[in-house]
Write a protein that holds these residues in place. Structure first.
Motif, short mmCIF file in Angstrom:
data_model
loop_
_atom_site.label_atom_id
_atom_site.label_comp_id
_atom_site.label_asym_id
_atom_site.label_seq_id
_atom_site.Cartn_x
_atom_site.Cartn_y
_atom_site.Cartn_z
N MET A 170 0.77 -1.06 -0.13
CA MET A 170 -0.09 0.11 0.14
C MET A 170 0.93 1.18 -0.02
O MET A 170 1.83 1.22 0.84
CB MET A 170 -0.88 0.01 1.41
N ALA A 171 0.68 2.08 -0.95
CA ALA A 171 1.20 3.36 -0.83
C ALA A 171 0.93 4.32 0.10
O ALA A 171 -0.23 4.17 0.76
CB ALA A 171 1.35 3.89 -2.31
N ALA A 172 1.61 5.55 0.40
CA ALA A 172 1.13 6.50 1.19
C ALA A 172 -0.13 7.11 0.63
O ALA A 172 -0.37 7.29 -0.58
CB ALA A 172 2.10 7.52 1.61
N THR A 173 -0.91 7.37 1.70
CA THR A 173 -2.59 7.61 1.39
C THR A 173 -2.84 8.82 2.62
O THR A 173 -2.27 8.67 3.68
CB THR A 173 -3.20 6.62 1.14
N ASN A 174 -3.69 9.75 2.16
CA ASN A 174 -4.13 10.35 2.97
C ASN A 174 -5.23 9.81 3.95
O ASN A 174 -5.97 8.91 3.45
CB ASN A 174 -4.93 11.64 2.59
N TRP A 175 -5.33 10.23 5.25
CA TRP A 175 -6.05 9.66 6.23
C TRP A 175 -7.08 10.39 6.79
O TRP A 175 -6.51 11.74 7.43
CB TRP A 175 -5.40 8.64 7.51
N VAL A 176 -8.43 10.27 6.97
CA VAL A 176 -9.31 11.29 7.50
C VAL A 176 -9.53 11.11 8.78
O VAL A 176 -9.55 10.25 9.68
CB VAL A 176 -10.65 11.07 6.77
N PHE A 177 -9.23 12.28 9.75
CA PHE A 177 -9.10 12.46 11.15
C PHE A 177 -10.72 12.10 11.58
O PHE A 177 -11.64 12.92 11.13
CB PHE A 177 -8.75 13.74 11.57
N ASP A 178 -10.96 11.11 12.64
CA ASP A 178 -12.30 10.97 13.39
C ASP A 178 -12.32 11.55 14.69
O ASP A 178 -11.95 10.92 15.46
CB ASP A 178 -12.37 9.59 13.13
N LYS A 179 -13.05 12.63 14.60
CA LYS A 179 -12.83 13.52 15.94
C LYS A 179 -13.87 12.81 16.83
O LYS A 179 -13.58 12.81 17.92
CB LYS A 179 -13.56 15.00 15.62
N VAL A 191 -3.03 13.66 8.28
CA VAL A 191 -2.06 12.44 8.05
C VAL A 191 -1.90 11.84 6.93
O VAL A 191 -2.88 11.61 6.22
CB VAL A 191 -2.38 11.30 9.28
N SER A 192 -0.65 11.57 6.40
CA SER A 192 -0.47 10.71 5.14
C SER A 192 0.42 9.71 5.54
O SER A 192 1.48 10.05 6.09
CB SER A 192 0.05 11.82 3.98
N ALA A 193 -0.01 8.62 5.63
CA ALA A 193 0.84 7.19 5.75
C ALA A 193 0.78 5.95 4.84
O ALA A 193 -0.50 5.82 4.49
CB ALA A 193 0.48 7.17 7.04
N ASP A 194 1.58 5.23 4.95
CA ASP A 194 1.60 3.87 4.37
C ASP A 194 1.80 3.07 5.46
O ASP A 194 3.08 2.96 6.11
CB ASP A 194 2.72 3.85 3.18
N PRO A 195 0.67 2.46 6.06
CA PRO A 195 0.95 1.38 7.21
C PRO A 195 1.91 0.35 6.97
O PRO A 195 2.54 0.18 8.07
CB PRO A 195 -0.32 0.63 7.11
N ALA A 196 2.31 0.22 5.77
CA ALA A 196 3.81 -0.78 5.71
C ALA A 196 4.95 -0.06 5.92
O ALA A 196 6.00 -0.65 6.01
CB ALA A 196 3.64 -1.50 4.22
N ASN A 197 5.09 1.22 6.00
CA ASN A 197 6.24 2.00 6.20
C ASN A 197 5.93 3.11 7.12
O ASN A 197 5.95 4.43 6.82
CB ASN A 197 6.65 2.60 4.81
N LEU A 198 5.37 2.97 8.53
CA LEU A 198 4.87 3.96 9.34
C LEU A 198 6.01 5.09 9.66
O LEU A 198 5.66 6.33 9.71
CB LEU A 198 4.24 3.36 10.73
N PRO A 199 7.55 4.69 9.82
CA PRO A 199 8.24 5.99 10.00
C PRO A 199 8.20 6.85 8.83
O PRO A 199 8.68 8.06 9.20
CB PRO A 199 9.64 5.07 10.01
N SER A 200 7.74 6.50 7.88
CA SER A 200 7.72 7.73 6.71
C SER A 200 6.42 8.75 6.90
O SER A 200 6.33 9.45 5.96
CB SER A 200 7.94 7.10 5.28
N LEU A 201 5.43 8.34 7.63
CA LEU A 201 3.97 9.20 7.85
C LEU A 201 4.50 10.45 8.16
O LEU A 201 5.30 10.82 8.48
CB LEU A 201 3.24 8.28 8.68
N GLU A 202 3.59 11.20 7.53
CA GLU A 202 3.74 12.58 7.68
C GLU A 202 2.27 13.10 8.68
O GLU A 202 1.07 12.37 8.39
CB GLU A 202 3.62 13.35 6.50
N ALA A 203 2.47 13.76 9.51
CA ALA A 203 1.32 14.34 10.44
C ALA A 203 1.63 15.69 11.06
O ALA A 203 2.60 15.80 11.32
CB ALA A 203 1.50 13.19 11.79
#
Length: 176
Positions: free
Chosen positions: A1-10, A38-50
């Motif tokens: 899975m490539a990095a993708t945007n994740w929608v915040f669930d308040k 957040v933009s993240a690839d769950p297979a490469n979490l250290p690369s996430l942007e938050a």
């Protein structure tokens, strides 16, 4: 899975804090209005942007007078600095769901690096087929490092407000 945007669930998230009061107990509070991007690839979490942005005016300690004081120039100076921001700079795996999350936090115009003990769970599918993940982070900041130095001496010795602020963050995200 490539990095993708994740929608915040308040609705499934929260930011709380506690601070020592009169050297005998803790005052607890929360921020009711905040956002996370957040933009993240769950297979490469250290690369996430938050990035997390907190509205200082949403502080809630269950005491309107204290909340007003926290928004004043004695503390957050919400008129001049309406937001607290956190931007991830590093994420280090400690094994399993355990991580060390480091980022730059800006409070009242002062930016410092902090590291939080973090758990990242997921991704997992909810009953409606949405992919989700959750983040739980906790740590402490020294409020005086951010210029939040208001205090009062106690007649019996000691101070009114502790310097260490314990923070606890729980965030949930849905894949966009």
């Amino acid at each position: 899975m490539a990095a993708t945007n994740w929608v915040f669930d308040k609705a499934h998230s929260g930011i709380t804090f506690s601070v020592r009061h009169m050297m005998i107990t803790n005052v607890r509070g929360s921020f009711n209005d905040f956002d996370a991007v957040v933009s993240a690839d769950p297979a490469n979490l250290p690369s996430l942007e938050a990035t997390v942005t907190i509205d200082v005016n949403s502080v809630n300690t269950k005491d309107e007078g204290r909340d007003g004081h926290l928004k004043s120039p004695d503390f957050f100076n919400a008129e001049q600095f309406p937001n607290i921001t956190f931007k991830k700079t590093a994420l280090e795996s400690k094994g399993g769901e355990e991580y060390k999350l480091t980022g730059d936090i800006t409070i009242a115009g002062v930016t410092k690096s902090i590291t939080l003990n973090t758990e990242i769970a997921g991704p997992a599918k909810d009953p409606w087929g949405n992919t989700k993940f959750g983040v739980v982070a906790s740590g402490a900041i020294n409020r005086s490092e951010f210029g939040l130095t208001y205090n009062a001496a106690l007649e019996t010795g000691g101070i009114l407000i502790g310097d260490a602020i314990k923070v606890h963050i729980e965030l949930e995200f849905t894949q966009a």
